[in-house]
Design a protein around this motif. Structure first.
Motif, PDB file in Angstrom:
ATOM      1  N   ASP A 235       5.338  -8.864   7.871  1.00 45.50           N
ATOM      2  CA  ASP A 235       6.643  -8.853   8.518  1.00 45.50           C
ATOM      3  C   ASP A 235       6.803  -7.563   9.319  1.00 45.50           C
ATOM      4  O   ASP A 235       6.425  -6.482   8.855  1.00 45.50           O
ATOM      5  CB  ASP A 235       7.748  -8.962   7.462  1.00 45.50           C
ATOM      6  N   ALA A 236       7.368  -7.665  10.505  1.00 41.40           N
ATOM      7  CA  ALA A 236       7.410  -6.519  11.420  1.00 41.40           C
ATOM      8  C   ALA A 236       8.135  -5.322  10.817  1.00 41.40           C
ATOM      9  O   ALA A 236       7.659  -4.180  10.916  1.00 41.40           O
ATOM     10  CB  ALA A 236       8.062  -6.930  12.741  1.00 41.40           C
ATOM     11  N   ASP A 237       9.285  -5.550  10.174  1.00 39.70           N
ATOM     12  CA  ASP A 237      10.017  -4.397   9.646  1.00 39.70           C
ATOM     13  C   ASP A 237       9.323  -3.808   8.420  1.00 39.70           C
ATOM     14  O   ASP A 237       9.352  -2.593   8.199  1.00 39.70           O
ATOM     15  CB  ASP A 237      11.465  -4.763   9.326  1.00 39.70           C
ATOM     16  N   GLU A 238       8.666  -4.653   7.624  1.00 41.53           N
ATOM     17  CA  GLU A 238       7.903  -4.128   6.485  1.00 41.53           C
ATOM     18  C   GLU A 238       6.721  -3.297   6.974  1.00 41.53           C
ATOM     19  O   GLU A 238       6.463  -2.204   6.456  1.00 41.53           O
ATOM     20  CB  GLU A 238       7.416  -5.279   5.600  1.00 41.53           C
ATOM     21  N   VAL A 239       6.010  -3.800   7.970  1.00 46.06           N
ATOM     22  CA  VAL A 239       4.875  -3.057   8.530  1.00 46.06           C
ATOM     23  C   VAL A 239       5.342  -1.732   9.106  1.00 46.06           C
ATOM     24  O   VAL A 239       4.712  -0.686   8.896  1.00 46.06           O
ATOM     25  CB  VAL A 239       4.167  -3.904   9.612  1.00 46.06           C
ATOM     26  N   GLY A 240       6.463  -1.758   9.837  1.00 52.79           N
ATOM     27  CA  GLY A 240       6.976  -0.527  10.427  1.00 52.79           C
ATOM     28  C   GLY A 240       7.338   0.505   9.382  1.00 52.79           C
ATOM     29  O   GLY A 240       7.051   1.701   9.535  1.00 52.79           O
ATOM     30  N   LEU A 241       7.957   0.064   8.276  1.00 54.23           N
ATOM     31  CA  LEU A 241       8.321   0.983   7.201  1.00 54.23           C
ATOM     32  C   LEU A 241       7.068   1.605   6.570  1.00 54.23           C
ATOM     33  O   LEU A 241       7.001   2.826   6.367  1.00 54.23           O
ATOM     34  CB  LEU A 241       9.127   0.239   6.142  1.00 54.23           C
ATOM     35  N   LEU A 242       6.088   0.778   6.281  1.00 53.72           N
ATOM     36  CA  LEU A 242       4.858   1.283   5.652  1.00 53.72           C
ATOM     37  C   LEU A 242       4.133   2.252   6.568  1.00 53.72           C
ATOM     38  O   LEU A 242       3.625   3.300   6.133  1.00 53.72           O
ATOM     39  CB  LEU A 242       3.939   0.111   5.294  1.00 53.72           C
ATOM     40  N   ARG A 243       4.074   1.910   7.845  1.00 61.94           N
ATOM     41  CA  ARG A 243       3.358   2.768   8.792  1.00 61.94           C
ATOM     42  C   ARG A 243       4.052   4.117   8.954  1.00 61.94           C
ATOM     43  O   ARG A 243       3.395   5.163   9.036  1.00 61.94           O
ATOM     44  CB  ARG A 243       3.245   2.057  10.137  1.00 61.94           C
ATOM     45  N   THR A 244       5.391   4.108   8.986  1.00 60.87           N
ATOM     46  CA  THR A 244       6.132   5.361   9.099  1.00 60.87           C
ATOM     47  C   THR A 244       5.896   6.248   7.879  1.00 60.87           C
ATOM     48  O   THR A 244       5.659   7.459   8.004  1.00 60.87           O
ATOM     49  CB  THR A 244       7.628   5.068   9.257  1.00 60.87           C
ATOM     50  N   GLU A 245       5.962   5.644   6.690  1.00 64.74           N
ATOM     51  CA  GLU A 245       5.719   6.410   5.462  1.00 64.74           C
ATOM     52  C   GLU A 245       4.296   6.940   5.428  1.00 64.74           C
ATOM     53  O   GLU A 245       4.059   8.081   5.008  1.00 64.74           O
ATOM     54  CB  GLU A 245       5.992   5.528   4.237  1.00 64.74           C
TER      55      GLU A 245
END
Length: 301
Positions: A235-245
């Motif tokens: 999911d785009a928002d899950e991927v974005g959160l993981l990548r930011t962290e």
């Protein structure tokens, strides 16, 4: 159960198998208790890898009120049919509740048909059923319009919710900033990791701390592909959160302890040329040499 505890050589912490036997638990019960943070573990400092359970932790768990029944109640897991019985709803409705993310799976396995079987904590389901705010979801003849629209659109939050729970477990087990970064990288595909960590040496170092799926199989096998699919955020928002962290943790890890650079390869040493013999050719050795060194016989007059 006897009150005696098993000792380990030189006071080393217990392996999970030994700890499970000493606590009178099945290994699967102990593993889930560790997963949920109910039993603490430490790294194996003996060089064998993995995790161990200290003697003091075993004593702490055994001294808890109601042990072992109280602990077993907290790690009891059920499948869809039993979960529906606990909530007093049809199995189909329970599956819809799980797809909406209202109940969160704690683990999963593949059955003989390679279908994913989600398992849920019985204790959490009992709390969900006791919450009066959930009565409309459990007792209403039809689910509210909003959830029904989401289900019609194909929403299924079970994999994502499981990943969130499993990430918490990996973070509790991680050591240091690189270990924490690896816990986030575990849920990203290689392309996303390369975007977050462009340095190839750092990515190579990060991969040492990146856990794989809990269910494994031969590389390229159907089991391995299914496990990888469930483990990887889509999911785009899950991927974005993981990548930011992941980006932030790698930045901190780089400042605290940079990834080691590869050791440059040394060129092979060139053989030294053989030195010419000193003083001319050496006299032959052995019997033939003795004959050659004998003085020439005097000629007859």
């Amino acid at each position: 159960m006897s009150g005696d505890t098993i000792t380990t050589p030189h006071g080393r912490p217990f392996t999970p198998s030994r700890a499970a036997r000493d606590l009178g638990l099945r290994r699967s019960d102990l593993d889930l208790a560790v997963h949920l943070g109910l039993i603490r573990t430490v790294p194996d400092e003996g060089g064998g890898g993995g995790r161990r359970v200290t003697r003091s932790e075993i004593d702490r768990v055994r001294s808890a009120q109601g042990f072992p029944e109280s602990l077993l109640a907290r790690v009891e897991v059920v499948g869809t049919a039993e979960a529906a019985r606990l909530l007093d709803v049809p199995a189909g409705r329970f599956t819809r509740l799980a797809r909406l993310g209202l109940v969160v799976p704690t683990t999963w396995y593949l059955n003989r048909y390679r279908a994913v079987v989600w398992l849920y904590l019985a204790e959490e389901l009992s709390r969900f059923a006791a919450d009066e705010e959930n009565v409309p979801l459990l007792k209403a003849r039809r689910m509210p319009e909003g959830p029904r629209a989401l289900l019609a659109a194909g929403v299924d939050l079970r994999p994502r919710n499981w990943r969130g729970r499993h990430r918490g477990f990996l973070l509790r087990q991680s050591d240091g900033l690189w270990g924490r970064a690896g816990a986030f990288a575990a849920f990203l595909d290689p392309a996303e990791i390369a975007t977050a960590v462009p340095d190839p040496f750092e990515r190579s170092h990060l991969n040492r701390f990146r856990p794989g799926p809990p269910v494994t199989g031969a590389p390229g096998s159907p089991t391995a592909r299914i496990a990888e699919r469930i483990m990887t955020a889509d999911d785009a928002d899950e991927v974005g959160l993981l990548r930011t962290e992941l980006t932030a943790l790698v930045r901190e890890a780089r400042e605290a302890r940079p990834a080691p650079l590869p050791t440059p390869r040394r060129a092979p040493a060139r053989p030294r040329p053989l030195a010419p013999p000193v003083g001319g050719p050496k006299a032959p050795r052995g019997l033939l040499g003795r004959f050659r060194r004998r003085p020439a016989a005097a000629k007859a007059p």
